[in-house]
Motif scaffolding. Sequence first.
Motif, PDB file in Angstrom:
ATOM      1  N   ARG A 205       0.986  -1.222   0.115  1.00 58.13           N
ATOM      2  CA  ARG A 205      -0.088  -0.013   0.072  1.00 58.13           C
ATOM      3  C   ARG A 205       1.128   1.068  -0.197  1.00 58.13           C
ATOM      4  O   ARG A 205       0.461   2.461  -1.292  1.00 58.13           O
ATOM      5  N   THR A 207       3.501   3.289  -1.088  1.00 62.25           N
ATOM      6  CA  THR A 207       4.225   3.672  -1.355  1.00 62.25           C
ATOM      7  C   THR A 207       5.718   3.856  -1.497  1.00 62.25           C
ATOM      8  O   THR A 207       6.548   3.883  -2.345  1.00 62.25           O
ATOM      9  N   ASP A 316      -7.753   1.172   1.221  1.00 63.10           N
ATOM     10  CA  ASP A 316      -6.483   2.005   0.729  1.00 63.10           C
ATOM     11  C   ASP A 316      -7.103   3.291   0.638  1.00 63.10           C
ATOM     12  O   ASP A 316      -8.056   3.429   0.000  1.00 63.10           O
ATOM     13  N   ASN A 318      -5.620   7.411  -1.469  1.00 63.44           N
ATOM     14  CA  ASN A 318      -4.177   7.639  -1.732  1.00 63.44           C
ATOM     15  C   ASN A 318      -3.596   8.861  -1.315  1.00 63.44           C
ATOM     16  O   ASN A 318      -2.415   8.569  -1.086  1.00 63.44           O
ATOM     17  N   ARG A 379      -1.276   5.979  -0.280  1.00 63.26           N
ATOM     18  CA  ARG A 379      -0.487   4.964  -0.818  1.00 63.26           C
ATOM     19  C   ARG A 379       0.996   6.109  -1.661  1.00 63.26           C
ATOM     20  O   ARG A 379       2.125   5.604  -1.438  1.00 63.26           O
TER      21      ARG A 379
END
Length: 398
Positions: A205, A207, A316, A318, A379
């Motif tokens: 998840r 990044t 999740d 963003n 993320r």
Amino acid sequence: MQASISAATFKLADQAALSPAQQRLEAQLLTFITAHLNQAQPGLFVIHGDAGTGKSAVLAAAFSQLQARSRDSKPTALQGTDNYLVVNHNEMLKIYKRLAADDPDLRKKDFQKPTPLINRLTKQERQADVVFIDEAHLLLTQPDRYNKFTGQNQLSELIKRSRVVVLVFDTRQVLKLKSYWQANDLQPFLDQYPHQTFNLDQQFRVTGNQQVVDWIDSFGQGHLLPRPTDPNFDFKIFADGQPMYDLIRQKDRHGGLARMVATADFPYVVNHGTWYVTAGSLKLPWDKVNLTDDPWALRPETLNEVGSIYTIQGFDLNYAGVILGPSVGYDEVHDRVIVKPDKYEDQEAFKNRDDLGQLEPLKRAIIFNSINVLMKRGRYGLYLYAVDPVLRRHLLAL
């Protein structure tokens, strides 16, 4: 788990989207199920992994494969098996049922909450073949009249009523004393039944680079590391909540799935008016009870609310704007992040139990668990604001 604005806040990964480790896990799962389906004792398959390691994605992919074989017209060892995926989390159940509509091998009735399934199998005096349990650390470990559960332990009851049980388990995501699991609480089950375990340790998840992940992990252990730098992950600390919210709104306009979330440090009573979260000059309402079939983060109006751990666990985003409330502070004498259970407003989480020994360390662990869950939602970016002035000063000084 991949973010998808149009479909859900996690999607059932197809074979191509699974990592090599996840593909190995899926293959092992189906082999284990086939081998243990007709044994004298139930078989247990345990999947461990931290928040964001793709546990739900691979579980869902394997369950889809299982149901495809169960419903295949060609005779196989799994044809005609009676299988379920259960999760003790209303918002995640909505995601699963929503995604079932897009998969020809899945039905909405395949997805259940644990208590109704236990009660139905008991009433019908029958066993399920395979039960997948997502977020098994949310299963109850004591009776709960509100949830109509009269047993002592939901996992124990599900094992009694299944031939094979596959469960995802992470003690760092335990959020309530009534479902309190410690690291060794699974051992009696493993001692009693044939089993396999598999550990997922790659972060899917968040990044951000290892610096980012290490920073979040260290915070959850009470330590502030130097501020992480990653050109591909937006990590920001704010002196006030309003600019953080403004940035979240901007990110949501450009890419969706940007939301504000907070620790359970602000008063809230279900169905008793509107309750607010405050972060410096920012004041926003807590998330409302969601009676729709759409998960909280997918509803546009929730951009104007603050989500809780119960709203967002397992999903999740963003970008996540995280408000650390008054229960999260800083001890300058010992130079560490601390949590204060007396300031934590989620009293349901701390309902007293007399079978767990000293509760204060467990309460502190629950608060740190909730912080870990919230900080690992985004993320592509994590934004932080601390209500406690001492902690805020130390964060801003990083």
